[in-house]
Design an enzyme around this catalytic site. Structure first.
Site, PDB file in Angstrom:
ATOM      1  N   ASP A   1      -3.844 -97.420  -6.484  1.00  0.00           N
ATOM      2  CA  ASP A   1      -2.518 -96.995  -6.035  1.00  0.00           C
ATOM      3  C   ASP A   1      -2.046 -98.016  -5.005  1.00  0.00           C
ATOM      4  OD1 ASP A   1      -0.375 -95.958  -4.689  1.00  0.00           O
ATOM      5  OD2 ASP A   1      -1.296 -94.025  -4.236  1.00  0.00           O
TER       6      ASP A   1
ATOM      7  N   HIS B   1      -2.919 -90.037  -1.485  1.00  0.00           N
ATOM      8  CA  HIS B   1      -1.615 -89.367  -1.554  1.00  0.00           C
ATOM      9  C   HIS B   1      -1.704 -88.305  -2.658  1.00  0.00           C
ATOM     10  CE1 HIS B   1       2.721 -89.163  -2.616  1.00  0.00           C
ATOM     11  NE2 HIS B   1       2.981 -89.758  -1.460  1.00  0.00           N
TER      12      HIS B   1
ATOM     13  N   CYS C   1       2.728 -86.145   2.225  1.00  0.00           N
ATOM     14  CA  CYS C   1       2.123 -85.981   0.901  1.00  0.00           C
ATOM     15  C   CYS C   1       0.624 -86.244   0.925  1.00  0.00           C
ATOM     16  CB  CYS C   1       2.793 -86.879  -0.145  1.00  0.00           C
ATOM     17  SG  CYS C   1       4.479 -86.400  -0.460  1.00  0.00           S
TER      18      CYS C   1
ATOM     19  N   GLN D   1       1.775 -98.654  -1.254  1.00  0.00           N
ATOM     20  CA  GLN D   1       1.974 -99.152   0.109  1.00  0.00           C
ATOM     21  C   GLN D   1       1.547-100.612   0.254  1.00  0.00           C
ATOM     22  OE1 GLN D   1       3.600 -97.579   2.357  1.00  0.00           O
ATOM     23  NE2 GLN D   1       3.666 -95.572   1.384  1.00  0.00           N
TER      24      GLN D   1
ATOM     25  N   LYS E   1      10.172 -98.697  -2.662  1.00  0.00           N
ATOM     26  CA  LYS E   1       9.518 -98.993  -1.381  1.00  0.00           C
ATOM     27  C   LYS E   1       9.526-100.487  -1.083  1.00  0.00           C
ATOM     28  CE  LYS E   1       6.150 -95.190  -1.751  1.00  0.00           C
ATOM     29  NZ  LYS E   1       6.654 -94.111  -0.913  1.00  0.00           N
TER      30      LYS E   1
END
Lengths: 128, 406
Positions: free
Chosen positions: B198, B121, B363, B201, B224
């Site tokens: 990261d 991202h 993104c 998600q 999220k």
């Protein structure tokens, strides 16, 4: 299915008017939007009276941006430079004959953004 | 998992959009919020709102306790060793920037390399570009295969001893690929590199344990995972955080301030300058409780089932191609192109039928370029989505194809 797109948009997207390039354009204008990949290339040739004589466009993008660019080429015919400089966002949106929601205005106005950049370059080249 | 009961917890899911019941398929961008989160935050504002860490009075003590208690629950949610390792940030982006600006500035030198992957991202690319430009360091990208897997066969040769940091996503927000982070961490540590994961998600959708894989930093966002906006988390190993210079200067992050200098507060507050988003932190605590109550394994299994069903329903539409790995190797995101129709037009037509999807590059412009695409449509799933919603997506797409397809 119900489509928000007007007949005008569907027609101009399916049958773009004045597609292509001009032999010797006076004004050349581009707008690229990397966020959605919309690209508009606009060419304008002026007549001896200083009015728009020929307009052509090429591009790639969503239906709204392509239909808007096609409509553009028709509506610019016969206009003077001062008319082009005075063209407003609302006029351009009006040509599409459909309510354009806020998050799609950028698509519809892509050819106008191109035109404004092209006019600025034209003015600079003309020394004014 | 009782989806009907879960849906009743999310007021937004019973809304009508353009005269159709809402089908919300954009949770990978930001999820909807359940009542316990909304209520926890409203309770602070109504019943015990006061600034944290300062007041010698009941409201402030109660707010401080609730905020720090939320931090402890976040810590145990990802199996951190303690609250010292949980720094609250605004979101994943700020968490990654924090590491780039503090650890990065102190540790990256000219000629060093930072290894990223082609599926990152923008938030896990741009902070490293800024750092590399400032320090004269170099970015290296681990390539992906055409079907959206990391080229793990190239990892050993790229980890050449010059690499000081590996920053990798646990799950791609476009391809859905779930990356072999354990193997990456082992190899990176073997090559002397620090690893930032990261997990924007991942943490909302599957069990995540920061001690396995043994990552050094891990970042995620509250919004999220059923929590509010404005609150995110940086997990960092205590020794690393301890050695890092502070990020923003101001109140709360200091121990003692003189005219010319200051000393820093203890972890994690050293990295939390100014009045923190403590109401949002308390909201995130409630979100973690909500998700834990349902169970992350159960949520992951539900999404796996929906994703497999969506891949099956969508792949039979003529002219539709899904990018990324097969269903059993991905999380709950399905990005696709369809019959040459621009993704914005597809998303717009779906919206007119009450279906919310994402259209664009999500993104991840370099990834889309790598795949030879400018934009895709993305449907993403969460614990509250149903097979009936997938049916509505597939049926509506079919009609979009008939209306706009060329």
């Amino acid at each position: 299915m119900s489509t928000f797109y007007s007949e005008t948009i569907l027609d101009h997207y399916a049958h773009p008017r004045n597609w292509g390039r001009l032999p010797s354009p006076d004004i050349v204008a581009d707008n690229d939007d990397p966020s959605c990949g919309d690209q508009v290339h606009l060419e304008i040739a002026l007549g001896p009276d200083g009015r728009v004589a020929q307009v052509a466009f090429e591009g790639e993008g969503c239906m709204i941006s392509m239909a808007s660019a096609s409509l553009f080429t028709e509506h610019l015919q016969g206009k003077r430079i001062a008319d082009l400089e005075g063209l407003t966002e609302e006029e351009v949106l009006g040509w599409l004959d459909a309510p354009i929601p806020p998050n799609r205005r950028r698509c519809a106005l892509s050819p106008l953004i191109a035109l404004r950049a092209g006019l600025a370059a034209y003015r600079r080249a003309a020394g004014g | 998992m009782d989806t009907a009961r879960i849906r009743a917890d999310f007021p937004a899911l019973s809304c009508t959009v353009h005269s159709h019941p809402l089908v919300f398929l954009d949770s990978a961008a930001s999820s909807q919020k359940p009542l316990p989160v909304l209520e926890a935050m409203e309770r602070v504002y109504r019943e015990y709102y006061a600034n944290v860490h300062r007041g010698i009075y009941a409201f402030s003590e109660e707010a401080t306790l609730a905020y720090e208690n939320a931090r402890d629950r976040v810590a145990s949610f990802i199996n951190a060793r303690g609250r010292e390792e949980i720094v609250f940030t605004r979101n994943t982006t700020e968490a990654i920037n924090l590491v780039a600006y503090t650890w990065g500035r102190a540790n990256i030198r000219p000629g060093d390399r930072i290894l990223l992957t082609e599926m990152e991202h923008h938030s896990n690319i741009v902070p490293w570009q800024l750092l590399a430009q400032e320090k004269g360091a170099q970015l290296v990208y681990l390539p992906i295969t055409d079907d959206g897997f990391l080229r793990m066969d190239l990892l050993d040769s790229l980890l050449d001893g010059q690499v000081k940091l590996v920053a990798v996503t646990m799950m791609s927000n476009v391809l859905g690929t779930i990356n072999p982070v354990r193997e990456i961490v082992q190899k990176a540590h073997g090559a002397g590199a620090v690893v930032l994961v990261d997990a924007a998600q991942a943490v909302p959708h599957m069990p995540v344990d920061v001690q396995d894989p043994d990552c050094d930093f891990l970042a995620f966002s509250g919004h999220k995972m059923c929590g509010p906006t404005g609150i995110g988390v940086l997990y960092g190993k205590e020794a690393l955080l301890e050695a890092m210079p502070p990020f923003l200067g101001g109140g709360d992050m200091i121990r003692k301030v003189e005219w010319e200098s200051a000393t820093w507060n203890r972890l994690p507050w050293k990295f939390e300058a100014g009045t923190p988003a403590f109401v949002e932190g308390i909201g995130l605590g409630a979100a973690v409780d909500y998700l834990s109550g349902i169970g992350m394994e159960a949520i992951a299994a539900h999404e796996r089932g929906l994703t497999a069903y969506a891949m099956e329903r969508l792949s039979v539409l003529p002219g539709l191609s899904v990018i990324g790995p097969p269903a059993h190797q991905r999380g709950g995101v399905v990005a696709f192109t369809f019959r040459g129709i621009h993704p914005h037009d597809i998303a717009h037509m779906l919206d007119m039928e009450g279906i919310a999807v994402r259209a664009g590059h999500h993104c991840a412009q370099p990834l889309h370029r790598r795949l030879g695409l400018t934009a895709t449509v993305r449907a993403s799933f969460y614990l509250y989505n149903t097979a009936e919603e997938v049916d509505r997506l597939a049926q509506t797409l079919e009609r979009v194809g008939e209306t706009l397809g060329r």
